[in-house]
Design a protein around this motif. Structure first.
Motif, mmCIF file in Angstrom:
data_model
loop_
_atom_site.group_PDB
_atom_site.id
_atom_site.type_symbol
_atom_site.label_atom_id
_atom_site.label_comp_id
_atom_site.label_asym_id
_atom_site.label_seq_id
_atom_site.Cartn_x
_atom_site.Cartn_y
_atom_site.Cartn_z
ATOM 1 N N THR A 8 0.838 -1.195 0.000
ATOM 2 C CA THR A 8 0.000 0.000 0.000
ATOM 3 C C THR A 8 0.873 1.245 0.000
ATOM 4 O O THR A 8 1.900 1.297 0.682
ATOM 5 C CB THR A 8 -0.912 0.018 1.241
ATOM 6 O OG1 THR A 8 -1.752 -1.145 1.218
ATOM 7 C CG2 THR A 8 -1.782 1.266 1.275
ATOM 8 N N ARG A 10 0.211 5.520 0.220
ATOM 9 C CA ARG A 10 -0.678 6.671 0.321
ATOM 10 C C ARG A 10 0.129 7.953 0.152
ATOM 11 O O ARG A 10 1.238 8.062 0.664
ATOM 12 C CB ARG A 10 -1.385 6.697 1.678
ATOM 13 C CG ARG A 10 -2.327 5.535 1.934
ATOM 14 C CD ARG A 10 -3.068 5.712 3.251
ATOM 15 N NE ARG A 10 -3.968 4.588 3.517
ATOM 16 C CZ ARG A 10 -3.612 3.506 4.189
ATOM 17 N NH1 ARG A 10 -2.382 3.404 4.676
ATOM 18 N NH2 ARG A 10 -4.480 2.533 4.383
ATOM 19 N N VAL A 15 -4.939 7.196 -1.904
ATOM 20 C CA VAL A 15 -4.374 5.850 -1.906
ATOM 21 C C VAL A 15 -3.987 5.514 -3.344
ATOM 22 O O VAL A 15 -4.843 5.246 -4.190
ATOM 23 C CB VAL A 15 -5.377 4.813 -1.361
ATOM 24 C CG1 VAL A 15 -4.742 3.422 -1.350
ATOM 25 C CG2 VAL A 15 -5.841 5.206 0.027
ATOM 26 N N ASP A 18 -3.230 0.053 -3.386
ATOM 27 C CA ASP A 18 -4.132 -0.348 -2.312
ATOM 28 C C ASP A 18 -4.085 -1.857 -2.077
ATOM 29 O O ASP A 18 -4.728 -2.639 -2.778
ATOM 30 C CB ASP A 18 -5.559 0.085 -2.681
ATOM 31 C CG ASP A 18 -6.545 -0.085 -1.535
ATOM 32 O OD1 ASP A 18 -6.141 -0.511 -0.449
ATOM 33 O OD2 ASP A 18 -7.737 0.222 -1.740
ATOM 34 N N ALA A 19 -3.250 -2.282 -1.101
ATOM 35 C CA ALA A 19 -3.217 -3.678 -0.634
ATOM 36 C C ALA A 19 -3.002 -4.669 -1.780
ATOM 37 O O ALA A 19 -3.743 -5.644 -1.934
ATOM 38 C CB ALA A 19 -4.492 -4.007 0.127
ATOM 39 N N ARG A 208 -7.654 1.740 -10.120
ATOM 40 C CA ARG A 208 -7.770 2.606 -8.944
ATOM 41 C C ARG A 208 -6.917 2.098 -7.784
ATOM 42 O O ARG A 208 -7.335 2.107 -6.634
ATOM 43 C CB ARG A 208 -9.234 2.761 -8.521
ATOM 44 C CG ARG A 208 -10.124 3.366 -9.613
ATOM 45 C CD ARG A 208 -11.593 3.377 -9.216
ATOM 46 N NE ARG A 208 -12.406 3.932 -10.294
ATOM 47 C CZ ARG A 208 -12.915 3.218 -11.281
ATOM 48 N NH1 ARG A 208 -12.669 1.921 -11.353
ATOM 49 N NH2 ARG A 208 -13.641 3.787 -12.225
ATOM 50 N N GLY A 209 -5.722 1.643 -8.122
ATOM 51 C CA GLY A 209 -4.761 1.237 -7.117
ATOM 52 C C GLY A 209 -4.870 -0.197 -6.648
ATOM 53 O O GLY A 209 -3.988 -0.687 -5.937
ATOM 54 N N ARG A 210 -5.914 -0.904 -7.038
ATOM 55 C CA ARG A 210 -6.107 -2.285 -6.590
ATOM 56 C C ARG A 210 -5.812 -3.270 -7.716
ATOM 57 O O ARG A 210 -6.120 -3.000 -8.883
ATOM 58 C CB ARG A 210 -7.540 -2.502 -6.098
ATOM 59 C CG ARG A 210 -7.919 -1.662 -4.880
ATOM 60 C CD ARG A 210 -9.258 -2.090 -4.306
ATOM 61 N NE ARG A 210 -9.215 -3.464 -3.803
ATOM 62 C CZ ARG A 210 -8.809 -3.783 -2.573
ATOM 63 N NH1 ARG A 210 -8.391 -2.848 -1.731
ATOM 64 N NH2 ARG A 210 -8.811 -5.048 -2.181
#
Length: 303
Positions: A8, A10, A15, A18-19, A208-210
């Protein structure tokens, strides 16, 4: 070769990553896909120790990053966010300085390794012009040469075909396949679906970061339940198939059926000539849109 766990990052309240649980195996040609702004470059920079994670774990070549990045980098070739170079120096001089500043190569073999790297990326006949006189495509090729100079076990590339014309894109694609066949694992990020589909064996999709998808490309190309048929007897075939034809364009028919062999036997047994027949499979574009939704329309736009 690369493993992340709940990675992750930020930036304030934003973010960016994200994970993410990422796994790149030895021998992969792994394509990390995502629209512009999806977090790909931030993730790549964390893998190389250029940006520190907010939380989570990273292993590259079996070592934790960034804690043991000094042991990792000599075995990794990287090109991230465009090539860096001293603009007033020639390409060869830039490569010589880069090689001298790093580890893993010797002075006695430096010139030979530089020439080999330039040849592999199509710059073998490069003259002594300064880098500031290079086109964007030449700069990109020089950056790839820098990534290859020490014959790395792992290549990490961010948009490696940026600025190249179609011929250059094909040459770089063929180069990466050859390097992979010689034992180099290739990890690249891109927003160009067609390039990843032609080059990669495994794919991860970031939205979106995932990380919303990770699988072998062959597993993603699943049948659609339709069969593509080419026949000079298109009208007769349509009559035989009795409502199963979804579309017709000249000799080409799209037929609802899940078994090409059975469909071929049916048509031939009915006196219909079949030039070719194959199952229709989902494209990578269809797969990506399924997991990201129609709002992710930035794929394929220039970087």
């Amino acid at each position: 070769m690369i493993t992340t766990r709940a990675l992750t990052k930020r930036f304030g309240r934003t973010v960016a990553v994200d994970a993410v649980d990422l796994r790149v195996r030895e021998g992969d040609r792994y394509g990390l896909l995502g629209p512009n702004g999806s977090g790909k470059t931030t993730l790549v920079r964390m893998l190389l120790g250029l940006v520190y994670a907010t939380s989570g774990e990273i292993e590259v070549l079996g070592r934790p990053v960034p804690r043991r990045i000094a042991e990792v980098l000599p075995q990794v070739g990287a090109l991230v966010e465009g090539p860096g170079a001293y603009a007033h120096l020639s390409g060869r001089r830039n490569l010589a300085l880069l090689d001298a500043a790093g580890r893993g190569g010797g002075r006695r073999t430096r010139q030979r390794r530089i020439e080999e790297a330039l040849e592999r990326v199509g710059l073998a006949k490069i003259d002594q012009r300064p880098v500031k006189a290079y086109s964007l495509g030449m700069r990109q090729r020089l950056g790839l040469a820098a990534a290859l100079i020490r014959r790395p076990r792992l290549l990490v590339l961010d948009e490696p075909t940026n600025g190249l014309d179609p011929q250059g894109i094909r040459e770089i694609r063929e180069l990466l396949v050859d390097l992979n066949h010689d034992g180099t694992t290739v990890f690249l990020s891109s927003h160009l679906l067609a390039e990843v589909e032609q080059l990669c064996t495994r794919v991860g999709v970031v939205d979106r970061g995932r990380l919303v998808l990770e699988d072998a490309l062959s597993a993603l190309h699943t049948p659609t339940g339709r069969v593509l048929v080419a026949t000079p007897d298109a009208a007769a075939a349509a009559a035989v198939l009795d409502g199963r034809v979804e579309s017709r364009d000249g000799e080409a028919l799209l037929v609802r059926h899940d078994d090409p062999a059975a469909l071929n036997a049916w048509l031939v047994g009915s006196g219909v000539r079949v030039r070719s027949i194959r199952a229709e499979r989902r494209t990578l574009e269809q797969v990506v849109l399924d997991v990201t939704g129609p709002g992710s329309d930035r794929f394929g736009e220039p970087g």
